[in-house]
Design a protein around this motif. Structure first.
Motif, PDB file in Angstrom:
ATOM      1  N   VAL A   1      -3.504  26.896 -25.623  1.00 41.32           N
ATOM      2  CA  VAL A   1      -4.215  28.376 -24.939  1.00 41.32           C
ATOM      3  C   VAL A   1      -3.864  28.731 -24.254  1.00 41.32           C
ATOM      4  N   ARG A   2      -2.432  29.774 -25.029  1.00 43.46           N
ATOM      5  CA  ARG A   2      -1.641  30.284 -23.535  1.00 43.46           C
ATOM      6  C   ARG A   2      -2.719  31.677 -23.780  1.00 43.46           C
ATOM      7  N   GLY A   3      -2.151  32.353 -22.373  1.00 40.31           N
ATOM      8  CA  GLY A   3      -2.730  33.869 -21.672  1.00 40.31           C
ATOM      9  C   GLY A   3      -4.103  33.145 -21.198  1.00 40.31           C
ATOM     10  N   ALA A   4      -4.309  32.679 -21.195  1.00 39.12           N
ATOM     11  CA  ALA A   4      -5.785  32.059 -20.457  1.00 39.12           C
ATOM     12  C   ALA A   4      -5.631  32.699 -18.345  1.00 39.12           C
ATOM     13  N   MET A   5      -6.638  33.181 -18.043  1.00 40.03           N
ATOM     14  CA  MET A   5      -6.837  33.683 -16.584  1.00 40.03           C
ATOM     15  C   MET A   5      -7.271  32.352 -15.703  1.00 40.03           C
ATOM     16  N   MET A   6      -6.365  32.041 -15.168  1.00 43.69           N
ATOM     17  CA  MET A   6      -6.775  30.831 -14.116  1.00 43.69           C
ATOM     18  C   MET A   6      -7.163  31.502 -13.118  1.00 43.69           C
ATOM     19  N   ALA A   7      -7.866  31.564 -11.797  1.00 43.73           N
ATOM     20  CA  ALA A   7      -8.552  31.367 -11.277  1.00 43.73           C
ATOM     21  C   ALA A   7      -8.726  30.711  -9.765  1.00 43.73           C
ATOM     22  N   ILE A   8      -8.781  30.774  -8.437  1.00 38.25           N
ATOM     23  CA  ILE A   8      -8.980  29.698  -7.949  1.00 38.25           C
ATOM     24  C   ILE A   8      -9.765  30.092  -7.257  1.00 38.25           C
ATOM     25  N   LEU A   9     -10.947  29.515  -6.722  1.00 41.09           N
ATOM     26  CA  LEU A   9     -12.434  30.509  -6.189  1.00 41.09           C
ATOM     27  C   LEU A   9     -12.114  29.703  -4.449  1.00 41.09           C
ATOM     28  N   THR A  10     -12.705  30.322  -3.215  1.00 41.86           N
ATOM     29  CA  THR A  10     -13.134  30.300  -2.162  1.00 41.86           C
ATOM     30  C   THR A  10     -14.684  29.220  -2.277  1.00 41.86           C
ATOM     31  N   ILE A  11     -15.032  27.952  -1.558  1.00 40.00           N
ATOM     32  CA  ILE A  11     -16.025  27.173  -2.103  1.00 40.00           C
ATOM     33  C   ILE A  11     -16.988  28.027  -0.835  1.00 40.00           C
ATOM     34  N   GLN A  12     -16.794  28.637  -0.014  1.00 43.86           N
ATOM     35  CA  GLN A  12     -17.445  28.987   1.332  1.00 43.86           C
ATOM     36  C   GLN A  12     -18.173  30.576   0.914  1.00 43.86           C
ATOM     37  N   ASP A  13     -16.785  31.340  -0.247  1.00 42.14           N
ATOM     38  CA  ASP A  13     -17.683  32.867  -0.198  1.00 42.14           C
ATOM     39  C   ASP A  13     -17.496  33.047  -2.251  1.00 42.14           C
ATOM     40  N   SER A  14     -16.962  31.864  -2.925  1.00 40.02           N
ATOM     41  CA  SER A  14     -16.156  32.431  -4.117  1.00 40.02           C
ATOM     42  C   SER A  14     -15.226  33.212  -4.530  1.00 40.02           C
ATOM     43  N   HIS A  15     -14.844  33.858  -3.591  1.00 39.92           N
ATOM     44  CA  HIS A  15     -13.776  34.926  -3.632  1.00 39.92           C
ATOM     45  C   HIS A  15     -12.469  34.061  -4.383  1.00 39.92           C
ATOM     46  N   ILE A  16     -11.634  35.022  -4.708  1.00 38.45           N
ATOM     47  CA  ILE A  16     -10.756  34.768  -5.379  1.00 38.45           C
ATOM     48  C   ILE A  16      -9.406  34.295  -4.768  1.00 38.45           C
TER      49      ILE A  16
END
Length: 580
Positions: free
Chosen positions: A57-72
């Protein structure tokens, strides 16, 4: 670990897409979130594939979120071959998410109930899953659409189409939930997009555009107001609640199974019938006050209100009339103290003030495990348990609304009790404090101690002592197999007393290094088990989970006099992952 609600993730991607557009990065948007500095030596990388076909799947937006506050913390976009890379990361634990139009936004290795595996960077070689070679399976979303028509095949505009999803997995007490609401357009069409695979039910409520409702209060007896012409009476009509496939009987509703990537059509036909009038004469109240009756409608155990009917009150006589009512099942609450009447409205009628089941007063005092009264802001929920139980006067009279009663309690210094009117049946008592769930450990009624949180209400007032855990802990450990951290295992904290499993058990999913955290754990004796591919197990069934207990890890969670929330309890030994 548990993930965020999908609706919240969707909003994240809206703002993330704007950032990418402004940055005008080609071929992908790869950047840290505001305030994040990417100078670490670690990375998270892998391939995004279609969970159904296995294609990249090309063009999927990937992000990692912090565990503490779920921010990108950082984000990127999958490129050729579905590859993605997030580099220069610190040693930490992140939630990895993926989103693309036409696919269900999800977390890495997500399972029913919002469980997923977080990605741990810097865990060291051999600690668990390779964080640089992940395979993210992204499930195509399903679409459900259709057309609502009335008599003669004319489209019904402005109809409320309600979608309900059947529970998946084996979470104790899990019930069907409302998955969305849509309004039909001028062609009678509706659509639900971005649906996860599952089994759904569909219901429609609407009013004929030409309907004219007449009230008889002040004009004449129930059955038609004085002076009403035949032409006017012919327009006093309503659409009954209608379910797919065009039935007015909830028990005959047809489930709709949606697979990932499927697109299905479900049309419904409505038929207008004469509307009804329900007249309720309330008994005289002290100081001239009348308790207004309430008419409620529930489908699939969820209260949806009624809507469309005309309610007229005459406080001088105590008379209430519900006009324009569509035929169907309703729950009428009337009087003070209230009586609950389950009724199937099929004709105009005058309801007897003494009709229905009288409610019973339940009084309860909340105490901690030391026997001390609890103080502070708490919410107590009494929820009916399906099917009744021993001692219930009539299980069919348990209200279908969920929950039937939600009583917020603001505890004064002088007391820590609540009083609630309920009908006879089996009820589950749940307590929520300011810091989260407060597990109910036992109930005392009539000098008898009952383990767990369920109580049978009969036909007499009931006084309870509810013992709750004001002190909860966070049990942390590692799931391992062959001396390596094991990702994706279902981890279950099972109470020694299996009769209390519905209230006291806790679950999590092991992260990429095998770590897990079980939250809101009450004091007591437990066994922790980890099961590979156990997500389809009926784990809350004592007979099923019992075979895994001998190879589990025992843990004791001690009480705390300081009512300290979220204390950490670390398992000294790893939990061995067992095959299903």
């Amino acid at each position: 670990m548990r993930g965020l609600a999908h609706i919240r993730i969707s909003r994240i991607w809206v703002s993330l897409g704007i950032v990418c557009l402004l940055a005008a990065l080609e071929p992908a948007c790869a950047q840290p979130a505001a305030g994040a500095v990417l100078t670490g030596p670690y990375r998270i990388a892998g391939t995004v594939v279609n969970a159904i076909t296995g294609e990249p799947v090309r063009g999927a937006m990937m992000a990692i979120l912090t565990i503490q506050d779920s921010h990108i913390f950082a984000s990127t976009e999958s490129g050729e071959g579905g590859r993605f890379t997030l580099e220069h990361l610190p040693a930490a634990k992140f939630q990895l998410t993926a989103s693309k139009r036409g696919y269900s936004t999800s977390f890495y290795n997500e399972h029913d109930g919002g469980y997923n595996s977080a990605i741990v960077t810097g865990a060291g070689p051999g600690a668990g899953e390779d964080t640089g070679n992940l395979v993210f399976k992204l499930t195509p979303s399903a679409v459900l659409n259709g057309v609502v028509t009335g008599d003669g095949g004319d489209p019904v505009e402005g109809a409320t189409v309600m979608l309900f999803e059947k529970p998946r997995g084996h979470e104790p007490g899990a019930k069907i939930g409302q998955a969305g609401t849509a309004m039909t357009d001028d062609t009678g069409a509706y659509e639900f997009a971005d649906l996860s695979p599952g089994e759904y039910m569909l219901a429609v409520k609407a009013q004929p555009w030409y309907a004219i409702t007449h009230s008889s209060i002040g004009s004449g007896p129930t059955g038609g107001p004085t002076g009403e012409t035949e032409a006017q009476a012919a327009l006093d009509v309503a659409y009954p609640m209608t379910f797919f496939d065009s039935t007015t009987d909830e028990s005959s509703a047809t489930p709709i199974a949606l697979a990932g990537g499927s697109r299905q059509q479900a049309n419904l036909s409505l038929h207008a019938v004469p509307a009804l009038r329900l007249e309720v004469n309330a008994p005289d109240q002290q100081e001239g006050k009348n308790a207004h009756p309430r008419l409620r409608q529930s489908i699939f155990g969820i209260e949806i209100g009624t809507g469309g009917e005309d309610v007229q009150y005459d406080d001088r006589t105590g008379k209430t009339e519900f006009a324009g009512v569509a035929p169907g099942p309703y729950e009428l609450t009337q009087g003070d103290p209230p009586r609950v009447l389950e009724m199937d409205a099929t004709a105009n009628q005058q309801v007897d003030p003494d009709a229905g089941v009288p409610t019973v007063t339940v009084t309860a005092t909340l105490r901690d495990t030391m026997g001390s009264p609890l103080t502070g802001l708490m919410t107590v929920t009494l929820e009916p348990v399906d099917g009744g139980g021993a001692g219930a006067t009539d299980p069919s009279l348990i209200p279908s609304t969920v929950p039937f009663l939600v009583q917020p309690i603001v505890q004064p210094v002088s007391g820590s009790s609540f009083t609630a009117p309920v009908v006879a049946g089996v009820w589950a008592v749940q307590v929520q404090g300011q810091n989260g769930a407060m597990p109910v450990l036992s109930l005392m009624a009539g000098g008898q101690k009952l383990q767990g949180n369920r109580i049978t209400v009969q036909d007499q007032p009931l006084s309870l002592i509810v013992t709750v855990s004001a002190s909860t802990a966070r049990v942390e450990g590692f799931a391992r197999r062959s001396d390596r951290g094991f990702a994706g295992a279902m981890v279950v904290l099972v109470p020694r007393n299996l009769a209390a499993i519905a209230e006291l058990a806790r679950r999590d999913q092991s992260d990429s290094d095998g770590s897990f955290a079980l939250l809101d754990v009450a004091p007591g004796e437990y066994t922790v088990v980890a099961i590979q591919d156990g997500w389809d197990l009926d784990w809350a069934n004592p007979a099923v989970i019992a075979r895994y207990l001998p190879d589990g890890t025992a843990v004791t969670v001690k009480d705390s006099r300081d009512h300290e929330p979220d204390r950490r309890v670390l398992l000294s030994d790893p939990v061995m992952v067992q095959a299903r």
